[in-house]
Enzyme design. Structure first.
Site, mmCIF file in Angstrom:
data_model
loop_
_atom_site.group_PDB
_atom_site.id
_atom_site.type_symbol
_atom_site.label_atom_id
_atom_site.label_comp_id
_atom_site.label_asym_id
_atom_site.label_seq_id
_atom_site.Cartn_x
_atom_site.Cartn_y
_atom_site.Cartn_z
ATOM 1 N N ASP A 10 28.411 13.553 -57.643
ATOM 2 C CA ASP A 10 27.388 13.060 -58.700
ATOM 3 C C ASP A 10 27.694 14.034 -60.131
ATOM 4 O O ASP A 10 26.463 14.532 -60.311
ATOM 5 C CB ASP A 10 26.111 13.054 -58.248
ATOM 6 C CG ASP A 10 26.038 12.347 -56.698
ATOM 7 O OD1 ASP A 10 26.616 11.283 -56.664
ATOM 8 O OD2 ASP A 10 25.024 12.676 -55.995
ATOM 9 N N GLU A 39 23.167 1.979 -58.181
ATOM 10 C CA GLU A 39 22.749 3.372 -58.620
ATOM 11 C C GLU A 39 23.801 4.217 -59.486
ATOM 12 O O GLU A 39 24.645 3.269 -60.066
ATOM 13 C CB GLU A 39 22.750 4.457 -57.103
ATOM 14 C CG GLU A 39 24.159 4.142 -56.652
ATOM 15 C CD GLU A 39 24.349 5.060 -55.244
ATOM 16 O OE1 GLU A 39 23.035 5.247 -54.518
ATOM 17 O OE2 GLU A 39 25.324 5.214 -54.575
HETATM 18 O O1 FUB Z 1 24.676 12.190 -53.652
HETATM 19 C C1 FUB Z 1 23.511 11.285 -52.948
HETATM 20 C C2 FUB Z 1 23.467 9.891 -53.787
HETATM 21 O O2 FUB Z 1 24.892 9.318 -53.283
HETATM 22 C C3 FUB Z 1 23.530 9.944 -55.182
HETATM 23 O O3 FUB Z 1 22.279 9.988 -55.501
HETATM 24 C C4 FUB Z 1 23.793 8.348 -55.300
HETATM 25 O O4 FUB Z 1 24.235 8.184 -56.564
HETATM 26 C C5 FUB Z 1 25.324 8.512 -54.361
HETATM 27 O O5 FUB Z 1 26.177 9.329 -55.114
#
Ligand code: FUB
Length: 324
Positions: free
Chosen positions: A16, A223
C-alpha cells in the site's frame, strides 16, 4: 509488464505504498506486512500489521533509506489491532500521518499522529478522528492549500456497515443492480486533525453518466482510494478488490462526480492491489505492490515503482501487473 519496474526494499515486506514529495525528496508511507500466523479469510484478519516504517529516496533509481519505526501499535492509546494502509500530509512545517486501525470493539477508525519531520517518529492523538470509519485514508492537497481525505473499503474494510456516515446493523453490499457503495471524501479542518465537514459520497459514473452498479465487479470501487491532479483534472484511482484491477475515473473538482476511464494496472501476484501516483523530478510514477518475492503469500507483499505514461488526451496507458 511495465517497461521499467523496480522492487523498492528487499529487507521488509511492505504494501500500500503512498508516495509524496516533501522538500524535493520522495517519501513513501507503506504498510509493514508481517507473518502473524493468522489464517487467511475474507475479513482480512491475516493482515495483522503492528507498525509503520517510512522510506525516502533522492532519486527514483537510487538508494531507498529506511527511517525505521515511525509509529507502532503499542504507542496508540485506543489501539485494538491491524494497522492498515496509511498516508501523510504536510502543513505549515508539521507532518500528519493518517492511519486506519481497529479500536477495541474491532471497528476500524482513522487516527492521526504528528511529527516535525516527514520520516517521523509520529506522536498519535489520544482518540481517533471524530466520525471516522472504514479504511485506506488518502490525503490530497489541492492547489489552493485545502486538504481532502478520501477513504473506504468494503468486506474487511467495513464500508458496507455504513449508510450516510451512520453504522447500520448487518450492513451488506447493495444488490447487483443498485449503485455500488461509494468511497467517501471530506475536506479536513484547518488544524488537519478532524474532518472539516460531513464525509460525502464519491460518485463514480460510467460512460452513460450512470452510477457504477454493485454487480459491476470489474469497475466498481472496492478499496485503495488515491487522488492526483493532472493537467487541471482530478484523477480518482482505486482497486476493484476481488477482480484485482487498479482503475481510474476523472472529474473536474475534488468531490466529483468522476467518470470511469479505464484500467491502470491489471492484476498482480497476490490477492490485493493498492497504489499511489506521484510526480517526481518531472516524471510520473505508479507505486504499488505484489506478492512476487514471497512466492504469492498475499499477506507478505513488496512495494514497487514503475513509470506511469499518459497519452496526449490525458488517458493513462494500462500496465500489465504480471498476475493471473
Ligand atoms: O494492507 C491491508 C489492506 O490490504 C489495505 O488497507 C487494503 O487496501 C489492501 O491493500
Amino acid at each position: 509488464m511495465a517497461k521499467w519496474t523496480r522492487y523498492l526494499v528487499p529487507h521488509l515486506y511492505t504494501a500500500d505504498p503512498h508516495a509524496h514529495v516533501f522538500d524535493g525528496k520522495l517519501y513513501i508511507y507503506p504498510s509493514h506486512d508481517i507473518d502473524a500466523g493468522i489464517p487467511e479469510n475474507d475479513n482480512g484478519d491475516h493482515f495483522a500489521m503492528r507498525d509503520y516504517h517510512v522510506f525516502s529516496m533522492e532519486d527514483i533509481e537510487g538508494d531507498v533509506t529506511d527511517h525505521g519505526v515511525a509509529l507502532k501499535l503499542e504507542d496508540i492509546p485506543w489501539a485494538g489491532r491491524q494497522l492498515w494502509d496509511c498516508d501523510c500530509a504536510c502543513k505549515d512545517g508539521k507532518y500528519y500521518l493518517y492511519f486506519p486501525l481497529k479500536d477495541r470493539s474491532d471497528i476500524f477508525r482513522i487516527g492521526v499522529a504528528i511529527s516535525d519531520k516527514p520520516e517521523g517518529p509520529f506522536v498519535p492523538q489520544e482518540v481517533p478522528m471524530a466520525g471516522s470509519y472504514s479504511i485506506d485514508p488518502c490525503v490530497f492537497r489541492d492547489e489552493d492549500g485545502s486538504h481532502y481525505m478520501y477513504f473506504g473499503g468494503i468486506w474487511g474494510g467495513q464500508l458496507q456497515s455504513y449508510r450516510n456516515n451512520q453504522a447500520v446493523e448487518n450492513g451488506k453490499e447493495p444488490a447487483d443492480d443498485e449503485p455500488a457503495l461509494p468511497p467517501r471524501v471530506a475536506r479536513l479542518r484547518d488544524d488537519m486533525l478532524q474532518f472539516g465537514e460531513e464525509p460525502r459520497a464519491v460518485v463514480l459514473l460510467d460512460e452513460q453518466g450512470e452510477e457504477l452498479r454493485a454487480g459491476d465487479h470489474e469497475r466498481r470501487f472496492f478499496e485503495a482510494a488515491w487522488m492526483h491532479r493532472y493537467q487541471g483534472n482530478y484523477y480518482f484511482s482505486y482497486s476493484t478488490g476481488n477482480t484485482q484491477k487498479l482503475c481510474y475515473a476523472v472529474g473536474d473538482n475534488p468531490y466529483g462526480p468522476f467518470t470511469y476511464q479505464g484500467v491502470i494496472l491489471t492484476p498482480v501476484v497476490g490477492w490485493t492491489t493498492h497504489h499511489s501516483i506521484a510526480e517526481f523530478k518531472g516524471k510520473w510514477y505508479l507505486f504499488h505492490h505484489d506478492s512476487g518475492p514471497s512466492g504469492g503469500k498475499t499477506w507478505l507483499r513488496s512495494m514497487k515503482v514503475c513509470e506511469l505514461v499518459y497519452r496526449d488526451d490525458g488517458t493513462i496507458c494500462t500496465m500489465d501487473g504480471g498476475g493471473e
